[in-house]
Write an enzyme that holds these catalytic residues in place. Structure first.
Site: not given
Ligand code: ATP
Ligand code: MG
Length: 566
Positions: A38, A267, A277
């Protein structure tokens, strides 16, 4: 990408599953994955895990395999083009390529609207006039079922009409939502008529004012996967409970190009940092760090600026592997991968952070010479460089003690030490300023000790220190980093995480003196300042004539020690 850095071939539950799919002839043998960020922040090392997995699978399972980069840009209020650009740059820097497969969920808004209309036609979605609070209150709990909305049984015609008018902008934000009609008594709360569209009169970074309603993530994500014919939709464990909704949509929407399925993995969490984020955005917005690319941040751009290599990050992601349970990974493991890589590639150089002047009294006043120093003992081809030396030198303040404790092998009054690659020197006199601070050491050198020679009958010289010729040295700023937080899991504590920031996470050293070859230092090259650690030119603040170096990581590897003990 050549994967010569591969630690060892690995398999895991996801790779096993894909092999089984291929063996069964599923999707005609194709493996199509996606990385779906995102664009509401910069990528962090956790995202690198997902990038290495998704793009890595596309490389391993080729040629009938690929990975898409898809921006999940369905929430216009938090998303910006700046984030899109940084994400593309970071994925490329990590060494991956999406080719022509760059997509935006916002490109599917029309298709997604059509799929929602289709669910309405099938009696599988309805417009609900309840407020968000009422919807929350009637959702039920883990132990009690939800209650039906009074609007649940609207006719198809009425739903169609209202949904079209929602699109046309007739209703205020929050006045109505579209919900999937599934099961208010489902044990899985995500299936209790989840909201799939909301009214939101906000400009979108790509579609502008074209839409006044936007799809929810749980609706847009599976259908975007299906539109792109994704075969394996891999996400983190939090989404496990959303999987039944993912499957419900794939089953109930007709005419989808693909039939993807979702699987989850743990994760990445790292000690001494935060990874969400939202929290990283707070650190930036509230000025706790100097931007998303601050070298203390766990962001890809921060790690890059600090001097991390993409190879080290990829090896780290491979080493941690994939599991189905959440855990916190020791940041020492990341640093271990980094040191292994930097040790192979870094050019050695001499730098003195806190200089004391050394005068070699028996060295001719206007003479100078060049000492051959090894550029990288790990790489013979990198050769040697001539490092100038003259009567006046700098050594690090740490390498001299007036009254050293037992076991101290560096310089002391009357004592001897070897200058690396040069010769031994002996200290005769210590000069101090009024405050008692040492300003100069008067020494002599012993010509008979050149080239590592140890003349017989002399006491053994144990210490070897680095040095820089004072007449030839160039000044520089050096930034030393420590953990950003004082505790291993700042997320898991009662206090607000910003109260746990390490006040000593950054030390700026403005007194450094470097060997002159470093005047030509580039951002792309990594350096080991002998005995001090690995360093990289700061890509933002360093200027010719006013160099700034970041310490990427120290030389000592506490992880290796831990492994040896285990
Ligand atoms: P955050 O929790 O940091 O805000 P998010 O999941 O909202 O991250 P996205 O931009 O939606 O961020 O993530 C893009 C991809 O990265 C998704 O498929 C998510 O599952 C993966 N992802 C995000 N954080 C992690 C992590 N700590 N370890 C592994 N994969 C991750
Ligand atoms: Mg997300």
């Amino acid at each position: 990408m050549a994967d010569s850095e591969s630690p060892k071939p690995r398999t895991d539950f996801i790779r096993d599953m894909i092999h089984a799919d291929q063996a069964a002839g599923r999707n005609d043998g194709w493996v199509i994955t996606r990385f779906p960020p995102e664009p509401n922040g910069y990528l962090h090392i956790g995202h690198a895990k997902s990038i290495c997995l998704n793009f890595g699978l596309a490389e391993e399972f080729g040629p009938k395999a690929r990975c898409h980069l898809r921006f999940d840009d369905t929430n216009p209020t938090k998303e910006e083009t700046e984030y899109v650009d940084s994400i593309e740059q970071d994925v490329r820097w990590l060494g991956f390529d999406w080719g022509e497969h760059l997509y935006f969920a916002s490109d599917y808004f029309e298709a997604l609207y059509g799929y929602a209309m289709q669910l309405i036609e099938k009696g599988l979605a309805y417009v609900d006039d309840q407020t968000p609070e009422q919807i929350r209150e009637t959702r039920g709990t883990l132990t009690s079922p939800g209650t039906d909305s009074p609007f649940r049984n609207r006719s198809v015609e009425e739903n169609r009409d209202l949904f079209a008018r929602m699109r046309a902008g007739e209703f205020a934000n929050g006045a109505k939502v579209l919900r999937a009609k599934i099961d208010m008594a489902s044990p899985n709360i995500n299936l209790r008529d989840p909201v799939i569209y909301r009214i939101l009169k906000a400009a979108h970074h790509r579609t502008g004012d074209a839409w006044s309603l936007y799809p929810m993530y749980d609706f847009a994500h599976p259908l975007s996967d299906a539109i792109e014919s994704i075969t394996h939709s891999l996400c983190t464990l939090e989404f496990e409970h959303h999987r039944p909704l993912y499957e419900w949509l794939i089953q109930n929407v007709d005419g989808l190009p693909g039939q993807p399925y979702q699987r989850e993995f743990a994760r990445l969490n790292l000690t001494y940092t935060v990874m969400s984020k939202r929290k990283l955005l707070r650190l930036v917005k509230e000025g706790f760090v100097n931007g998303w690319d601050d070298p203390r941040m766990p962001t890809i751009s921060g790690l890059r600026r600090r001097g991390y290599t993409p190879e080290a990050i990829r090896v780290f992601c491979k080493t941690i592997g994939l599991t189905k349970f959440n855990a916190v990974t020791d940041v020492a493991l990341l640093e271990h991968a980094l040191r292994e890589d930097l040790n192979r590639r870094a050019l050695r150089a001499f730098a003195v952070l806190d200089p004391i002047k050394v005068v070699l009294e028996n060295y001719p006043e206007d003479a100078e010479e060049f000492i051959d120093c090894v550029n990288n003992p790990e790489d013979e081809a990198s050769g040697t460089r001539p490092v100038p030396l003259c009567r006046e030198l700098f050594i690090d303040r740490d390498d001299f003690m007036e009254e050293p404790p037992p076991g101290y092998h560096r310089l002391r009054p009357g004592g001897e030490v070897r200058l690396r690659y040069a010769f031994c020197i002996q200290c005769h006199e210590v000069i101090k300023d009024e405050s008692g601070r040492v300003t100069e050491l008067r020494c002599t050198y012993d010509d008979a000790t050149r080239h590592g020679k140890k003349p017989e009958g002399r006491p053994k010289v144990k210490g070897i220190i680095h040095w820089v010729s004072a007449r030839h040295a160039i000044p520089a700023e050096v930034r030393l980093y420590d953990r950003l937080f004082t505790v291993e899991q700042p997320d898991a504590m009662e206090q607000d995480f910003t109260e746990l920031l390490n006040p000593e996470s950054l030390t700026v050293v403005t007194t450094a003196q470097l060997e002159p070859s470093l005047a030509e230092a580039t951002v792309a090259q990594r350096y080991q300042f002998e005995r001090l650690g690995y360093f990289a030119v700061d890509a933002v603040d360093s200027k010719p004539g006013a160099l700034v170096f970041n310490r990427t990581v120290g030389l000592k590897d506490s992880w290796a020690k831990q492994m040896a003990k285990a």
